[in-house]
Design an enzyme around this catalytic site. Sequence first.
Site, PDB file in Angstrom:
ATOM      1  N   ASP A   1      35.382  41.096  36.595  1.00 39.02           N
ATOM      2  CA  ASP A   1      34.974  41.753  37.830  1.00 39.02           C
ATOM      3  C   ASP A   1      33.630  41.191  38.270  1.00 39.02           C
ATOM      4  OD1 ASP A   1      34.576  44.011  39.830  1.00 39.02           O
ATOM      5  OD2 ASP A   1      36.344  44.755  38.776  1.00 39.02           O
TER       6      ASP A   1
ATOM      7  N   SER B   1      42.503  49.009  42.797  1.00 34.57           N
ATOM      8  CA  SER B   1      41.485  48.729  41.783  1.00 34.57           C
ATOM      9  C   SER B   1      41.266  49.949  40.911  1.00 34.57           C
ATOM     10  CB  SER B   1      40.158  48.347  42.432  1.00 34.57           C
ATOM     11  OG  SER B   1      40.100  46.997  42.767  1.00 34.57           O
TER      12      SER B   1
ATOM     13  N   HIS C   1      31.284  46.950  42.247  1.00 35.03           N
ATOM     14  CA  HIS C   1      32.703  47.149  41.974  1.00 35.03           C
ATOM     15  C   HIS C   1      32.994  47.226  40.476  1.00 35.03           C
ATOM     16  CE1 HIS C   1      37.024  46.079  41.722  1.00 35.03           C
ATOM     17  NE2 HIS C   1      37.096  46.737  42.866  1.00 35.03           N
TER      18      HIS C   1
END
Length: 479
Positions: free
Chosen positions: A52, A249, A86
């Site tokens: 990520d 996600s 994120h």
Amino acid sequence: MVVAAGLVLGLGATGASADQTRDDQWPLIKYSAAQDVWPVSKGQGVTVGLIDSGVSATHQDLVGQVLPGTDLSGASSDGRVDDLGHGTEMASLIAGHGHGPGQGDGVKGLAPAAKILPVRVTTSLRGDLAQGETRLADAIRYAVDHGAKVVNMSLAGASGRDSSLREAVRYAVDHDVVLVAGAGNGGAARVAYPAAFPGVVAVGAVQEDGSVWSGSNHGPEVTITAPGVRIVAAGKDGPAKYRIGDGTSEATAYVSAIAALVRAKYPDLSAGQVINRLIKSAVAPPDGSKAPNDRYGYGIASPRHALTDDIPAGPTANPLLQRAESQQDPSPQQSAAAAGGGAQTPAPGSGGDSAQAPKASADGSGVSMGLLLGIGAAVVVLVVVVVLVARSRRRGGPGGPGPGGGQPPAQPPYPGPGQQYGSPQFGAPQYGAPQSGPPPQPGPPPQYGPPPQGYGPGGQQPNPYQQPNPYPQQNPYPQ
């Protein structure tokens, strides 16, 4: 091979204070985590590789949970930094431990005793990787070689034609690792890569009522679904910041956490047998549709059923290796269009940024590779149409016998013909609660906003998450 439109992640909107956060984690309530899950397993002893944007390891809900990893983004770090947020969000959903007295405040992950191995692959909103998909392939191999038993890929937009990436996926499968990836956020009838690779658990997103989120990509490769709407998670802007987001996600992170729970509870099971438990313990779609199908896969992932149901171990091989790919060697443009986002919004996600303008050719003619590929695609389409029309006339009608006919290949019954899969019908207030009486009928999507009793003391108060999303939800990659 360079990624056509960059791998994409996703970001949610900021907001909320920690003292309200735990109560707003509706997946923990639906899953009855404190009562039915954590007394059985918390994911102890399992390392989850997180490919990520890095992880802010100093967040109060993640301190001590994040191992030193690596940085393949071109920056110099051990993966424990996060400019986008994120990766921090995903880490908190998997292994957050909360904070405060009894750790009852803040974000708690579904596998709070698992550890996170961060593998940083991007630092930009566009998600472009310095060396294309080779970096993602390297990231998978790094996670496998450094002890990850589950690898979370809350990203989308890779090309199915990248042989190095395909080989890395197979490397992970051969080394007994569970790979989990998001189906994509474009709402398209095409599961994005890397989720579409055989062997990868492809995850779609559902809302609080169990209905499939409208932005969740779908197709025969979907394996399972999980909560992915209005998900509260740790934020990057400080040790006490939080965010909320929608997308596959978030759903992917929850499935990775469930895989970690199972691997901790059943350490002798192979990765393939863990996937088998995820499939066979999934809660049946609440709309009454037959599973497996292109939107739910085998149903909604259930940690309680995955941990406690009496499910034969079955073969050690990964059951998803036999899954056909409906995209049939997609072109780079198709891969980009399928991305839609591995998570929430712009290009790390499914909207916001515009696609970069095509670059001029090296000879200065101004003809872009994108234009050349577009012209080539148009020629191919024209030829295919002519051939199909001619074939149709020869066979006396459209479609004709034999394979094709415009339909994607059917999803194979990879639990095995005649075997049972799917737990009892979805029911409130839990995913996978025992049922009595007729199955519930699907209702309208829930209306979000302040609950009747308000948030916290003082009665009716504004919902702290009811804020404009700074990242508009639009797909920058035209279909």
